[in-house]
Design a protein around this motif. Sequence first.
Motif, PDB file in Angstrom:
ATOM      1  N   LEU A  91      11.307   5.984  -1.016  1.00 38.29           N
ATOM      2  CA  LEU A  91      10.065   5.437  -0.477  1.00 38.29           C
ATOM      3  C   LEU A  91       8.948   5.841  -1.432  1.00 38.29           C
ATOM      4  N   ALA A  92       8.526   4.886  -2.255  1.00 39.67           N
ATOM      5  CA  ALA A  92       7.636   5.219  -3.368  1.00 39.67           C
ATOM      6  C   ALA A  92       6.343   4.421  -3.397  1.00 39.67           C
ATOM      7  N   PHE A  93       6.092   3.599  -2.374  1.00 36.74           N
ATOM      8  CA  PHE A  93       4.855   2.815  -2.434  1.00 36.74           C
ATOM      9  C   PHE A  93       3.678   3.656  -1.951  1.00 36.74           C
ATOM     10  N   GLY A  94       2.500   3.293  -2.415  1.00 35.91           N
ATOM     11  CA  GLY A  94       1.290   4.012  -2.019  1.00 35.91           C
ATOM     12  C   GLY A  94       0.150   3.633  -2.945  1.00 35.91           C
ATOM     13  N   ALA A 113      -4.950   4.104   4.365  1.00 35.63           N
ATOM     14  CA  ALA A 113      -4.198   4.740   5.449  1.00 35.63           C
ATOM     15  C   ALA A 113      -3.019   3.887   5.902  1.00 35.63           C
ATOM     16  N   GLN A 114      -3.235   2.587   5.998  1.00 35.71           N
ATOM     17  CA  GLN A 114      -2.160   1.703   6.460  1.00 35.71           C
ATOM     18  C   GLN A 114      -1.037   1.604   5.433  1.00 35.71           C
ATOM     19  N   THR A 115      -1.386   1.592   4.177  1.00 33.21           N
ATOM     20  CA  THR A 115      -0.359   1.520   3.136  1.00 33.21           C
ATOM     21  C   THR A 115       0.425   2.821   3.053  1.00 33.21           C
ATOM     22  N   ALA A 153     -12.909  15.788  -2.633  1.00 32.04           N
ATOM     23  CA  ALA A 153     -12.839  14.764  -3.672  1.00 32.04           C
ATOM     24  C   ALA A 153     -11.931  13.596  -3.314  1.00 32.04           C
ATOM     25  N   ASN A 154     -10.934  13.810  -2.445  1.00 32.23           N
ATOM     26  CA  ASN A 154     -10.025  12.704  -2.113  1.00 32.23           C
ATOM     27  C   ASN A 154      -9.422  12.865  -0.720  1.00 32.23           C
ATOM     28  N   PHE A 155     -10.267  13.176   0.250  1.00 30.30           N
ATOM     29  CA  PHE A 155      -9.739  13.469   1.582  1.00 30.30           C
ATOM     30  C   PHE A 155      -9.158  12.244   2.291  1.00 30.30           C
ATOM     31  N   SER A 160      -3.955  10.696   4.286  1.00 28.86           N
ATOM     32  CA  SER A 160      -2.860   9.742   4.476  1.00 28.86           C
ATOM     33  C   SER A 160      -1.536  10.349   4.016  1.00 28.86           C
ATOM     34  N   LYS A 161      -1.581  11.129   2.944  1.00 29.48           N
ATOM     35  CA  LYS A 161      -0.374  11.792   2.451  1.00 29.48           C
ATOM     36  C   LYS A 161       0.021  12.962   3.352  1.00 29.48           C
TER      37      LYS A 161
END
Length: 251
Positions: A91-94, A113-115, A153-155, A160-161
């Motif tokens: 599972l590598a999409f994002g 978030a959905q992706t 910086a990337n919350f 999502s991760k």
Amino acid sequence: MKDAFGTPQSLLVLGGTSEIALATARRLVARRTRTVWLAGRPSPALEEAAVQLRSLGADVHTVAFDALDSASHEVALGKVFAEGDIDMVLLAFGILGDQSRDESEPLSAVRVAQTNYTGAVSAGLICAKALQGQGHGSLVVLSSVAGERARRANFIYGSSKAGLDAFAQGLGDALHGTGVHVMVVRPGFVRSKMTAGLEEAPMATTPEAVAAAIETGLRRRSETVWVPGALRVVMSALRHVPRPLFRRLPV
């Protein structure tokens, strides 16, 4: 079935144009993987990836798959499993998104978030059920160190991760003893098209290095893989930094 060395003979990649996924596929095909399914949005890039893997000797198929179209996942992925057992699902999409834009455009944040989370939950559960039905197989989920603790910086991406990471760990616990192996991969900054133009973080790595770590993790049946491995210690320390101090860190 996997061979005596733990190498999958069949591979399904969700996110068929991912640089990490393709580096992993190339590495596995160079060993004993013979059948590869690349799932992604139909595009010249997806077809080119298939051609490259075929040139290495693999039997490669493409299947239309859209992470944002969860309603289509069961049919799309069902077609793959109907063709025969799958030894490994990657599972590598994002998507990384753009933090400043996403904060000011909530719909863009929702797409991240959905992706990265909702689409992954849908595809992950469908593949897990199919693997469980087979009684064997590995589900490898590309998470990120960004999910360990949300940073200013990337919350949006990080959160999502974090959700994906927790989901994958819980899924692994739920499948324990069924013959299905779930492995969570937590890379740091990866030099790729997705991060092109961004300031490189310490201990940056490459798609090829992540691929090598995935192969080693499969052989060892690891549940969590950090790339590079030193990030395990770094993120453990960062996770315990008091919040007032954490806010002052340049991260």
